[in-house]
Write a protein that holds these residues in place. Structure first.
Motif, short mmCIF file in Angstrom:
data_model
loop_
_atom_site.label_atom_id
_atom_site.label_comp_id
_atom_site.label_asym_id
_atom_site.label_seq_id
_atom_site.Cartn_x
_atom_site.Cartn_y
_atom_site.Cartn_z
N MET A 258 0.85 -1.33 -0.07
CA MET A 258 -0.03 -0.05 0.15
C MET A 258 0.81 1.31 0.04
O MET A 258 1.89 1.30 0.73
N PHE A 259 0.64 2.09 -0.92
CA PHE A 259 1.27 3.30 -0.86
C PHE A 259 0.68 4.56 -0.24
O PHE A 259 -0.56 4.89 -0.22
N LYS B 228 11.21 3.10 -9.07
CA LYS B 228 10.59 3.88 -10.33
C LYS B 228 10.40 5.32 -10.05
O LYS B 228 10.15 5.90 -8.92
N ILE B 229 10.80 5.83 -11.17
CA ILE B 229 10.67 7.56 -10.90
C ILE B 229 9.24 7.81 -11.04
O ILE B 229 8.62 7.86 -11.78
N ILE B 230 8.81 8.74 -9.88
CA ILE B 230 7.47 9.14 -9.85
C ILE B 230 7.23 10.65 -9.77
O ILE B 230 5.93 11.03 -9.94
N LEU C 185 -0.18 0.17 -14.76
CA LEU C 185 -0.64 0.03 -16.19
C LEU C 185 -0.95 1.49 -16.81
O LEU C 185 -0.15 2.17 -16.59
N PHE C 186 -2.22 1.60 -16.97
CA PHE C 186 -2.72 3.00 -17.54
C PHE C 186 -3.31 3.73 -16.75
O PHE C 186 -3.72 4.89 -17.11
N PHE C 187 -3.43 3.56 -15.32
CA PHE C 187 -4.26 4.15 -14.38
C PHE C 187 -3.29 4.96 -13.54
O PHE C 187 -2.24 4.34 -12.87
N THR C 188 -3.64 6.36 -13.10
CA THR C 188 -2.70 6.99 -11.85
C THR C 188 -3.45 6.64 -10.52
O THR C 188 -4.62 6.61 -10.14
N VAL C 189 -2.77 5.87 -9.90
CA VAL C 189 -3.01 5.14 -8.47
C VAL C 189 -2.70 6.24 -7.16
O VAL C 189 -3.37 6.28 -6.32
N PHE C 190 -2.01 7.15 -7.68
CA PHE C 190 -1.66 8.23 -6.71
C PHE C 190 -1.29 9.40 -7.42
O PHE C 190 -0.16 9.46 -8.26
N SER D 3 -1.67 21.35 -0.62
CA SER D 3 -1.53 20.05 -1.26
C SER D 3 -2.86 19.53 -1.89
O SER D 3 -3.97 19.45 -1.24
N THR D 4 -2.57 19.07 -2.97
CA THR D 4 -3.96 18.14 -3.45
C THR D 4 -3.25 16.89 -3.71
O THR D 4 -2.43 16.51 -4.60
N ILE D 5 -3.87 15.84 -3.09
CA ILE D 5 -3.72 14.73 -2.90
C ILE D 5 -4.72 13.76 -3.39
O ILE D 5 -5.77 13.72 -2.69
#
Length: 246
Positions: A1-2, A35-37, A68-73, A95-97
């Motif tokens: 979990m991130f 991974k670069i985020i 995959l193709f979805f932004t999870v965070f 901040s917008t999270i």
């Protein structure tokens, strides 16, 4: 979990360090689990003053974690802080999270840090007494006199969860580190806390300039790395020494 708050805290560790000559800008590459985020860019300037030197640090951060193709965070934030020899004076962040806006304001009072948090149209206020902790998670002055082999235990106020955590810091031998094609000598510090541990490389004569940080927490491994290196960061080192970077 991130977990968003933890990676946001690590950003604070970088961006709130009062770090460069007036007007200098730094850009860091942010990685999580290899991974670069995203990136963090910061600038700093010295404010007009009649007593202690006060620095204003402004940072802008953009991060995206995809599966995959979805932004999870996603995280977009802008922070402005004032720091002097005592540590954090004021801090304001917006901040917008994942689409949710969070606003935090902190201000140093005579005996405490006063906090205000606005989220979901609700505002919460509280204060933490200064005597209850040695430093906050954005202050490094206690590490300045440490020599290789020395260790130090501090009660640190973590700004992500406002809990006071006991952390053990240890100074390692200096190490060379290649940044933007240049080799710089860095002071190296390791720390261990309740749920985190890691290693930080700082410019040899400027503890407040972080070149790189690698660590692990409950969410896994992360890294912050300075992308561009400028000889301007060698200006006026505290020890009076000059390095020969070009």
């Amino acid at each position: 979990m991130f977990t968003p708050p933890r990676i946001a805290l690590i950003i604070l560790l970088i961006v709130l360090s009062p770090c460069l000559a007036t007007g200098q800008s730094l850009k860091y590459q942010v990685s999580h689990e290899g991974k670069i985020i995203g990136t963090t860019t910061l600038t700093t300037k010295i404010l007009p003053h009649s007593g202690e030197e006060i620095r204003e640090i402004t940072s802008r951060t953009k991060m995206r974690v995809k599966s995959l193709f979805f932004t999870v965070f996603s995280l977009d934030s802008e922070d402005t802080s004032l720091v002097d020899a005592r540590g954090l004076l004021k801090h304001h962040s917006r901040s917008t999270i994942d689409g949710e806006e969070i606003i935090i304001h902190a201000e140093r009072k005579e005996t405490a840090l006063a906090f205000q948090l606005t989220q979901d149209d609700q505002t919460h206020n509280w204060a933490i007494v200064l005597d209850h902790f040695d430093c906050s998670s954005v202050e490094w002055k206690q590490l300045e006199p440490m020599q290789p082999g020395e260790s130090l235990v501090l009660n640190v106020l973590q700004l992500d969860n406002l809990e006071i955590e006991k952390q053990r810091f240890q100074r390692r031998e200096n190490e060379p580190l290649v940044v933007d094609g240049q080799t710089v000598i860095c002071r190296v510090f390791e720390w261990t806390g309740k749920t985190t541990r890691g290693r930080r490389w700082c410019l040899q004569n400027r503890l407040d300039i972080i070149i790189r940080e690698d660590g692990t927490d409950e969410d896994g491994a992360y890294s912050f790395t300075l992308e561009k290196f400028s000889t301007q960061i060698y200006e006026n080192p505290p020890t009076g020494e000059r390095n020969n970077a070009r």
